[in-house]
Design a protein around this motif. Structure first.
Motif, short mmCIF file in Angstrom:
data_model
loop_
_atom_site.label_atom_id
_atom_site.label_comp_id
_atom_site.label_asym_id
_atom_site.label_seq_id
_atom_site.Cartn_x
_atom_site.Cartn_y
_atom_site.Cartn_z
N ILE A 73 0.82 -1.21 0.00
CA ILE A 73 0.00 0.00 0.00
C ILE A 73 0.86 1.27 0.00
O ILE A 73 0.67 2.13 -0.84
N GLY A 74 1.77 1.39 0.96
CA GLY A 74 2.60 2.59 1.08
C GLY A 74 3.76 2.57 0.09
O GLY A 74 3.73 1.83 -0.90
N ARG A 75 4.77 3.36 0.38
CA ARG A 75 5.96 3.33 -0.47
C ARG A 75 7.21 3.23 0.39
O ARG A 75 7.21 3.65 1.55
N ALA A 76 8.25 2.66 -0.18
CA ALA A 76 9.51 2.48 0.54
C ALA A 76 10.67 2.79 -0.39
O ALA A 76 10.54 2.70 -1.61
N GLY A 77 11.79 3.14 0.20
CA GLY A 77 12.99 3.43 -0.57
C GLY A 77 14.19 3.46 0.35
O GLY A 77 14.11 3.11 1.53
N VAL A 78 15.30 3.90 -0.20
CA VAL A 78 16.55 3.99 0.55
C VAL A 78 17.16 5.36 0.30
O VAL A 78 17.27 5.80 -0.85
N GLU A 79 17.54 6.04 1.37
CA GLU A 79 18.24 7.32 1.31
C GLU A 79 19.60 7.11 1.95
O GLU A 79 19.68 6.86 3.15
N GLY A 80 20.67 7.16 1.17
CA GLY A 80 21.98 6.78 1.68
C GLY A 80 21.95 5.29 1.94
O GLY A 80 21.66 4.52 1.06
N LEU A 81 22.19 4.88 3.16
CA LEU A 81 22.08 3.47 3.54
C LEU A 81 20.85 3.21 4.41
O LEU A 81 20.64 2.09 4.85
N LYS A 82 20.04 4.25 4.66
CA LYS A 82 18.88 4.12 5.55
C LYS A 82 17.60 3.85 4.76
O LYS A 82 17.21 4.66 3.93
N PRO A 83 16.94 2.74 5.05
CA PRO A 83 15.64 2.49 4.41
C PRO A 83 14.56 3.37 5.05
O PRO A 83 14.69 3.79 6.20
N PHE A 84 13.50 3.65 4.28
CA PHE A 84 12.38 4.40 4.81
C PHE A 84 11.06 3.82 4.30
O PHE A 84 11.02 3.13 3.28
N TYR A 85 10.00 4.13 5.02
CA TYR A 85 8.65 3.73 4.65
C TYR A 85 7.73 4.93 4.85
O TYR A 85 7.85 5.64 5.86
N VAL A 86 6.81 5.16 3.91
CA VAL A 86 5.83 6.23 4.03
C VAL A 86 4.45 5.62 3.79
O VAL A 86 4.21 4.99 2.74
N ALA A 87 3.55 5.79 4.76
CA ALA A 87 2.19 5.26 4.65
C ALA A 87 1.38 6.11 3.67
O ALA A 87 1.56 7.32 3.59
#
Length: 123
Positions: A73-87
């Protein structure tokens, strides 16, 4: 030896670039054992908000972080080496995704740590 990744310590909630906010994103630390590991962790995220995950407690040298399972449903990615998730804004309910840290362990061998996040999106 058990290692821990802490969501709360190096977390930037909002769009992974601000100050951590317990109201937007929360979850217990994730534990893993060894340099080749798969584990799960729960996370609660406010609709339309997000989390970036820190890399505390990983022994060795990271060379890459990948999204190994995209969220439904949400989206995910990587910024530098840190993963992220956005609902997704307006969504409430379950979601999940996984990310993998890839690198070399403190002993010179391969390191591959996959963390699957079971997410509950709340209003």
């Amino acid at each position: 030896m058990i290692r821990t990744l802490s969501v709360a310590t190096a977390l930037a909630c909002g769009l992974w670039a601000g100050t951590a906010s317990a109201q937007d994103c929360s979850g217990p630390p994730v534990y893993f054992n060894g340099e080749i590991a798969e584990t799960e962790g729960e996370l609660t995220v406010k609709s339309g908000k997000g989390c970036a995950f820190g890399i505390n407690g990983i022994p060795g040298a990271l060379k890459e972080t990948i999204i190994s399972q995209k969220p439904k449903i949400g989206r995910a990615g990587v910024e530098g080496l840190k993963p992220f998730y956005v609902a997704k804004p307006g969504y409430q309910g379950p979601d999940e995704f996984a990310y993998t840290f890839i690198g070399m362990s403190q002993y010179g061998g391969p390191m591959r740590i996959t963390i699957k996040r079971k997410i509950t999106v709340v209003p």
